[in-house]
Design an enzyme around this catalytic site. Structure first.
Site, PDB file in Angstrom:
ATOM      1  N   VAL A  51       5.489  -9.821   1.690  1.00  0.00           N
ATOM      2  CA  VAL A  51       4.561 -10.948   1.519  1.00  0.00           C
ATOM      3  C   VAL A  51       5.269 -12.278   1.249  1.00  0.00           C
ATOM      4  CG1 VAL A  51       2.690  -9.425   0.750  1.00  0.00           C
ATOM      5  CG2 VAL A  51       4.131 -10.572  -0.959  1.00  0.00           C
ATOM      6  N   ALA A  56       0.812  -1.227   0.000  1.00  0.00           N
ATOM      7  CA  ALA A  56       0.000   0.000   0.000  1.00  0.00           C
ATOM      8  C   ALA A  56       0.842   1.274   0.000  1.00  0.00           C
ATOM      9  CB  ALA A  56      -0.949   0.001   1.195  1.00  0.00           C
ATOM     10  N   TYR A  94       3.446 -13.098 -14.694  1.00  0.00           N
ATOM     11  CA  TYR A  94       2.474 -12.197 -14.048  1.00  0.00           C
ATOM     12  C   TYR A  94       1.050 -12.689 -14.313  1.00  0.00           C
ATOM     13  CZ  TYR A  94      -0.208  -7.958 -13.049  1.00  0.00           C
ATOM     14  OH  TYR A  94      -1.140  -7.073 -12.549  1.00  0.00           O
ATOM     15  N   ALA A  95       0.755 -12.981 -15.585  1.00  0.00           N
ATOM     16  CA  ALA A  95      -0.598 -13.416 -15.955  1.00  0.00           C
ATOM     17  C   ALA A  95      -0.970 -14.717 -15.236  1.00  0.00           C
ATOM     18  CB  ALA A  95      -0.698 -13.590 -17.463  1.00  0.00           C
ATOM     19  N   ARG A 102       2.290   2.695  -2.436  1.00  0.00           N
ATOM     20  CA  ARG A 102       2.065   3.542  -3.613  1.00  0.00           C
ATOM     21  C   ARG A 102       0.983   2.912  -4.503  1.00  0.00           C
ATOM     22  NH1 ARG A 102       6.235   3.471  -8.577  1.00  0.00           N
ATOM     23  NH2 ARG A 102       5.302   1.653  -9.544  1.00  0.00           N
TER      24      ARG A 102
HETATM   25  N1  NAD Z   1      -1.491  -1.073 -12.454  1.00  0.00           N
HETATM   26  C1  NAD Z   1      -2.427  -1.712 -13.140  1.00  0.00           C
HETATM   27  O1  NAD Z   1      -2.854  -1.310 -14.235  1.00  0.00           O
HETATM   28  C2  NAD Z   1      -3.016  -2.968 -12.559  1.00  0.00           C
HETATM   29  C3  NAD Z   1      -3.965  -3.676 -13.309  1.00  0.00           C
HETATM   30  C4  NAD Z   1      -4.493  -4.844 -12.792  1.00  0.00           C
HETATM   31  C5  NAD Z   1      -4.091  -5.287 -11.543  1.00  0.00           C
HETATM   32  N2  NAD Z   1      -3.176  -4.585 -10.842  1.00  0.00           N
HETATM   33  C6  NAD Z   1      -2.769  -5.098  -9.537  1.00  0.00           C
HETATM   34  O2  NAD Z   1      -2.912  -4.090  -8.567  1.00  0.00           O
HETATM   35  C7  NAD Z   1      -1.934  -4.268  -7.552  1.00  0.00           C
HETATM   36  C8  NAD Z   1      -1.138  -2.999  -7.342  1.00  0.00           C
HETATM   37  O3  NAD Z   1      -0.559  -2.613  -8.582  1.00  0.00           O
HETATM   38  P1  NAD Z   1       0.222  -1.232  -8.743  1.00  0.00           P
HETATM   39  O4  NAD Z   1       0.052  -0.798 -10.144  1.00  0.00           O
HETATM   40  O5  NAD Z   1      -0.147  -0.293  -7.654  1.00  0.00           O
HETATM   41  O6  NAD Z   1       1.745  -1.755  -8.520  1.00  0.00           O
HETATM   42  P2  NAD Z   1       3.038  -0.987  -7.940  1.00  0.00           P
HETATM   43  O7  NAD Z   1       4.197  -1.782  -8.413  1.00  0.00           O
HETATM   44  O8  NAD Z   1       2.963   0.460  -8.250  1.00  0.00           O
HETATM   45  O9  NAD Z   1       2.891  -1.148  -6.357  1.00  0.00           O
HETATM   46  C9  NAD Z   1       3.093  -2.384  -5.739  1.00  0.00           C
HETATM   47  C10 NAD Z   1       3.523  -2.163  -4.298  1.00  0.00           C
HETATM   48  O10 NAD Z   1       3.800  -3.471  -3.758  1.00  0.00           O
HETATM   49  C11 NAD Z   1       5.018  -3.404  -3.037  1.00  0.00           C
HETATM   50  N3  NAD Z   1       5.667  -4.721  -3.034  1.00  0.00           N
HETATM   51  C12 NAD Z   1       6.414  -5.302  -4.005  1.00  0.00           C
HETATM   52  N4  NAD Z   1       6.874  -6.494  -3.588  1.00  0.00           N
HETATM   53  C13 NAD Z   1       6.405  -6.676  -2.339  1.00  0.00           C
HETATM   54  C14 NAD Z   1       6.520  -7.709  -1.376  1.00  0.00           C
HETATM   55  N5  NAD Z   1       7.283  -8.792  -1.600  1.00  0.00           N
HETATM   56  N6  NAD Z   1       5.875  -7.589  -0.192  1.00  0.00           N
HETATM   57  C15 NAD Z   1       5.136  -6.472   0.070  1.00  0.00           C
HETATM   58  N7  NAD Z   1       5.022  -5.444  -0.776  1.00  0.00           N
HETATM   59  C16 NAD Z   1       5.632  -5.551  -1.979  1.00  0.00           C
HETATM   60  C17 NAD Z   1       5.862  -2.350  -3.731  1.00  0.00           C
HETATM   61  O11 NAD Z   1       6.844  -1.815  -2.849  1.00  0.00           O
HETATM   62  C18 NAD Z   1       4.791  -1.329  -4.154  1.00  0.00           C
HETATM   63  O12 NAD Z   1       4.615  -0.336  -3.162  1.00  0.00           O
HETATM   64  C19 NAD Z   1      -1.098  -5.469  -7.983  1.00  0.00           C
HETATM   65  O13 NAD Z   1      -1.627  -6.641  -7.405  1.00  0.00           O
HETATM   66  C20 NAD Z   1      -1.307  -5.500  -9.472  1.00  0.00           C
HETATM   67  O14 NAD Z   1      -1.089  -6.775 -10.024  1.00  0.00           O
HETATM   68  C21 NAD Z   1      -2.632  -3.444 -11.311  1.00  0.00           C
END
Ligand code: NAD
Length: 251
Positions: free
Chosen positions: A65, A15, A157-158, A17
């Site tokens: 995680v 959370a 990822y998918a 960012r």
């Molecule tokens: N961005 C998109 O368009 C999109 C679309 C579909 C789904 N999602 C999903 O939404 C979620 C958030 O995506 P986002 O775009 O904000 O990604 P992001 O990469 O901007 O943020 C992810 C956050 O997770 C943290 N993180 C990474 N590895 C970690 C770990 N091992 N333990 C704990 N925290 C960890 C990072 O530090 C970061 O703050 C993800 O599950 C992503 O798959 C995003």
């Protein structure tokens, strides 16, 4: 079943960012006490202070995680602070765009470990605690890529996101009789920093143009869906995946 006082206490992973921060913001605006967690501790604490400088209703905790013990420690810390937890949002993930034949075995495992195993560990640790409490809401962040194979993102990822949809069903089935619901949200491309980081401007324009509704998804709206699924009233929805993909995939 009675609703415990801690129904309005939520923990969000990743959370610091992006979407996770938007989810924490919407939960906070809806009156939840929120634990903003992230593997990047500085990111988590900056985000928490931005939401609630007083630190009374929002706290930050380090939570990687990959570590089951991090989930266990966070559960204890939030319970000590606010008397329990009612909502878990498994949002943390790594996004990679490596072409399928270039993904090394190590990279494949890295993505599966964070995205799929991380979600599994969160569901396991909090699911058990929620079952004892007789109440809980788990919301897992899946992705359109897990349903249609993805366009910009990689096979690992998918696959991890497809697995999250399946895990959501398994935990939903196992926890339903204990007052615990488990659902997933499956967004398409969102208007967040990550999308601009992984897609060059011209590719982003093409992706946006390909979305039937003509716009990237709103992270705040996904946060509002989380608030809906987190509410005590959402008792009859479990094992579901909500699509929010702008019409890119209709089923
Ligand atoms: N961005 C998109 O368009 C999109 C679309 C579909 C789904 N999602 C999903 O939404 C979620 C958030 O995506 P986002 O775009 O904000 O990604 P992001 O990469 O901007 O943020 C992810 C956050 O997770 C943290 N993180 C990474 N590895 C970690 C770990 N091992 N333990 C704990 N925290 C960890 C990072 O530090 C970061 O703050 C993800 O599950 C992503 O798959 C995003």
């Amino acid at each position: 079943m009675t609703t415990p006082a801690c129904h309005n206490v939520a923990l969000v992973t990743g959370a610091g960012r992006g979407l996770g921060f938007a989810i924490a913001t919407e939960l906070f605006k809806a009156g939840y006490r929120v634990a903003v967690t992230d593997a990047d501790e500085t990111r988590a604490s900056t985000a928490a202070t931005k939401l609630d400088p007083s630190g009374k209703e929002v706290i930050s905790l380090p939570l990687n995680v990959l570590q089951k013990s991090d989930f266990e420690s966070a559960l204890i810390a939030v319970t000590e602070k606010w008397g329990g937890v009612g909502v878990l949002v498994n949002n943390a993930a790594l996004t990679r765009t490596t072409p399928v034949f270039d993904i090394s075995p190590e990279e494949f495992s890295e993505i599966l470990d964070v995205n799929l195993r991380g979600t599994f560990l969160g569901c396991q640790v909090f699911g058990k605690a929620f079952a004892s409490l007789g109440y809980g809401r788990i919301i897992n962040m899946a992705s359109l890529a897990g349903q249609n194979g993805g366009a910009a993102t990689g096979a690992h990822y998918a696959a991890s996101k497809g697995g999250i949809v399946t895990l959501t069903k398994v935990f939903a089935r196992d926890l339903a009789a204990n007052g615990v619901t488990v659902n997933a949200i499956s967004p398409g491309p969102l208007d967040v920093d990550l999308v601009r980081e992984i897609l060059p401007a011209e590719k982003l324009a093409a992706v946006t143009k390909s979305i039937p509704v003509g716009t990237l998804g709103s992270p705040s709206f996904i946060g509002q869906l989380v608030v809906l699924l987190a509410s005590p009233a959402a008792v009859s929805m479990t094992g579901a995946t909500l699509d929010a993909n702008g019409g890119l995939y209709v089923r």
